[in-house]
Design a protein around this motif. Structure first.
Motif, PDB file in Angstrom:
ATOM      1  N   TYR A 128       6.901  -1.968  -2.394  1.00 39.43           N
ATOM      2  CA  TYR A 128       6.487  -3.153  -2.207  1.00 39.43           C
ATOM      3  C   TYR A 128       6.524  -3.256  -0.840  1.00 39.43           C
ATOM      4  O   TYR A 128       6.840  -2.261  -0.139  1.00 39.43           O
ATOM      5  N   THR A 129       5.735  -4.314  -0.158  1.00 41.53           N
ATOM      6  CA  THR A 129       5.622  -4.536   1.120  1.00 41.53           C
ATOM      7  C   THR A 129       5.990  -6.151   1.344  1.00 41.53           C
ATOM      8  O   THR A 129       6.063  -6.692   0.801  1.00 41.53           O
ATOM      9  N   GLY A 130       6.723  -6.351   2.633  1.00 38.11           N
ATOM     10  CA  GLY A 130       7.092  -7.536   3.117  1.00 38.11           C
ATOM     11  C   GLY A 130       6.030  -7.868   4.277  1.00 38.11           C
ATOM     12  O   GLY A 130       5.865  -7.191   5.233  1.00 38.11           O
ATOM     13  N   VAL A 151       3.355  -7.614  -1.283  1.00 34.77           N
ATOM     14  CA  VAL A 151       2.405  -7.147  -2.443  1.00 34.77           C
ATOM     15  C   VAL A 151       3.015  -5.799  -2.973  1.00 34.77           C
ATOM     16  O   VAL A 151       3.574  -5.000  -2.225  1.00 34.77           O
ATOM     17  N   PRO A 152       2.899  -5.403  -4.303  1.00 33.41           N
ATOM     18  CA  PRO A 152       3.257  -4.041  -4.771  1.00 33.41           C
ATOM     19  C   PRO A 152       2.418  -3.170  -3.702  1.00 33.41           C
ATOM     20  O   PRO A 152       1.539  -3.536  -3.585  1.00 33.41           O
ATOM     21  N   ILE A 153       2.933  -1.935  -3.964  1.00 30.42           N
ATOM     22  CA  ILE A 153       2.145  -0.770  -3.046  1.00 30.42           C
ATOM     23  C   ILE A 153       0.734  -0.544  -3.583  1.00 30.42           C
ATOM     24  O   ILE A 153      -0.197  -0.481  -2.463  1.00 30.42           O
ATOM     25  N   LYS A 154       0.618  -0.593  -4.821  1.00 33.30           N
ATOM     26  CA  LYS A 154      -0.590  -0.400  -5.242  1.00 33.30           C
ATOM     27  C   LYS A 154      -1.665  -1.278  -4.817  1.00 33.30           C
ATOM     28  O   LYS A 154      -2.643  -0.885  -4.365  1.00 33.30           O
ATOM     29  N   LYS A 155      -1.114  -2.502  -4.600  1.00 39.02           N
ATOM     30  CA  LYS A 155      -1.999  -3.678  -4.324  1.00 39.02           C
ATOM     31  C   LYS A 155      -2.305  -3.395  -2.635  1.00 39.02           C
ATOM     32  O   LYS A 155      -3.244  -3.599  -2.192  1.00 39.02           O
ATOM     33  N   ALA A 156      -1.075  -3.048  -1.964  1.00 34.61           N
ATOM     34  CA  ALA A 156      -1.330  -2.871  -0.503  1.00 34.61           C
ATOM     35  C   ALA A 156      -2.274  -1.627  -0.236  1.00 34.61           C
ATOM     36  O   ALA A 156      -2.891  -1.846   0.862  1.00 34.61           O
ATOM     37  N   ILE A 183      -5.545 -10.227   5.149  1.00 34.94           N
ATOM     38  CA  ILE A 183      -6.262 -10.821   4.167  1.00 34.94           C
ATOM     39  C   ILE A 183      -6.097 -10.077   2.955  1.00 34.94           C
ATOM     40  O   ILE A 183      -6.341  -8.718   2.893  1.00 34.94           O
ATOM     41  N   CYS A 184      -5.624 -10.617   1.861  1.00 32.65           N
ATOM     42  CA  CYS A 184      -5.381  -9.933   0.622  1.00 32.65           C
ATOM     43  C   CYS A 184      -6.246 -10.438  -0.500  1.00 32.65           C
ATOM     44  O   CYS A 184      -5.597 -11.315  -1.234  1.00 32.65           O
ATOM     45  N   PRO A 185      -7.477 -10.306  -0.727  1.00 28.04           N
ATOM     46  CA  PRO A 185      -8.274 -11.000  -1.651  1.00 28.04           C
ATOM     47  C   PRO A 185      -7.698 -10.717  -3.106  1.00 28.04           C
ATOM     48  O   PRO A 185      -7.155  -9.712  -3.206  1.00 28.04           O
ATOM     49  N   GLY A 186      -7.861 -11.796  -3.839  1.00 31.30           N
ATOM     50  CA  GLY A 186      -7.498 -11.633  -5.146  1.00 31.30           C
ATOM     51  C   GLY A 186      -6.285 -11.905  -5.528  1.00 31.30           C
ATOM     52  O   GLY A 186      -5.736 -12.045  -6.675  1.00 31.30           O
ATOM     53  N   TRP A 187      -5.289 -12.137  -4.569  1.00 26.26           N
ATOM     54  CA  TRP A 187      -3.938 -12.453  -4.830  1.00 26.26           C
ATOM     55  C   TRP A 187      -3.745 -13.876  -4.082  1.00 26.26           C
ATOM     56  O   TRP A 187      -4.542 -14.181  -3.225  1.00 26.26           O
ATOM     57  N   PRO A 188      -2.604 -14.468  -4.393  1.00 25.34           N
ATOM     58  CA  PRO A 188      -2.585 -15.873  -3.819  1.00 25.34           C
ATOM     59  C   PRO A 188      -2.510 -15.778  -2.209  1.00 25.34           C
ATOM     60  O   PRO A 188      -2.054 -14.978  -1.612  1.00 25.34           O
ATOM     61  N   LYS A 200       6.539  -4.523   6.721  1.00 24.52           N
ATOM     62  CA  LYS A 200       7.778  -3.678   6.279  1.00 24.52           C
ATOM     63  C   LYS A 200       7.510  -3.090   4.799  1.00 24.52           C
ATOM     64  O   LYS A 200       7.668  -3.796   3.993  1.00 24.52           O
ATOM     65  N   VAL A 201       7.483  -1.812   4.726  1.00 22.39           N
ATOM     66  CA  VAL A 201       7.635  -1.012   3.546  1.00 22.39           C
ATOM     67  C   VAL A 201       8.977  -1.211   2.840  1.00 22.39           C
ATOM     68  O   VAL A 201       9.959  -0.623   3.402  1.00 22.39           O
ATOM     69  N   LEU A 202       9.046  -1.571   1.570  1.00 20.91           N
ATOM     70  CA  LEU A 202      10.208  -1.671   0.855  1.00 20.91           C
ATOM     71  C   LEU A 202      10.391  -0.736  -0.061  1.00 20.91           C
ATOM     72  O   LEU A 202       9.338  -0.384  -0.592  1.00 20.91           O
TER      73      LEU A 202
END
Length: 202
Positions: A128-130, A151-156, A183-188, A200-202
């Motif tokens: 995940y990312t923070g 967001v999950p790493i796959k989305k990041a 900008i993370c389109p397709g997500w809230p 931060k990569v979690l």
């Protein structure tokens, strides 16, 4: 825009003003969870983005570094608050009573989040990312995050995510997250961190 709240500032666009294929900057809805940072010109000019956490090489970039080290791209992307339409919920839901206007579609220019994360060497155990910004918690406590989403790493690693420094061909206005935002389109829209200072990569 129609003001919904002034602490923090939130405002939606009347739906009849959203007909353009690219939303003019002055018609882009405003969504904040914290208090806008009162940035000096010196802070803006020396802005940095830190990449840290579960990576092989932590990095610190200026905006100039981002422009020089990564491909600069532009994409027309929608942003929408996860609460858009909340005014019509039954039973009612707490929070800003958005109707239809918490959505906009602007052209964002910046660098791919994917490229910046890969340059730090994401470890295989990352999930995940923070995302962190410079806005201030509503309590005024500077040790608290106003909001942190991720967001999950796959989305990041989606090619459409942008670390943006330009909106509709000009510097991003302060109210929309200048000088740097995600900008993370397709997500809230809450995952599209304004006043971006750290990932931060979690």
């Amino acid at each position: 825009l129609t003001i919904l709240n002034d602490r923090p500032i939130n405002a939606e666009t009347p739906p009849h003003l959203l007909n353009d294929s690219v939303t003019p900057t002055n018609r882009h809805f405003v969504r904040n969870n914290g208090i806008m940072p009162n940035l000096t010109s010196n802070e803006v000019n020396n802005w940095t983005l830190k990449i840290e956490g579960n990576v092989h090489k932590e990095k610190l970039y200026t905006i100039k570094d981002l422009k020089e080290n990564f491909e600069v791209i532009s994409k027309v992307l929608q942003l929408e608050c996860g609460g858009n339409g909340r005014a019509f919920f039954s039973p009612p839901a707490p929070g800003n009573q958005w109707t239809y206007g918490a959505i906009s579609c602007s052209e964002w220019t910046g660098v791919r989040l994917l490229d910046v994360l890969k340059a730090s060497g994401i470890k295989d155990t990352s999930i995940y990312t923070g995302h962190y910004g410079a806005d201030i918690h509503l309590s005024g406590n500077e040790n608290k995050d106003a909001i942190s989403r991720g967001v999950p790493i796959k989305k990041a690693l989606d090619v459409n995510n942008i670390i943006a420094f330009s909106m509709n061909g000009k510097n991003i206005p302060k109210i929309h997250g200048a000088p740097l935002r995600l900008i993370c389109p397709g997500w809230p829209g809450s995952t599209s961190q304004k006043w971006l200072t750290k990932i931060k990569v979690l």
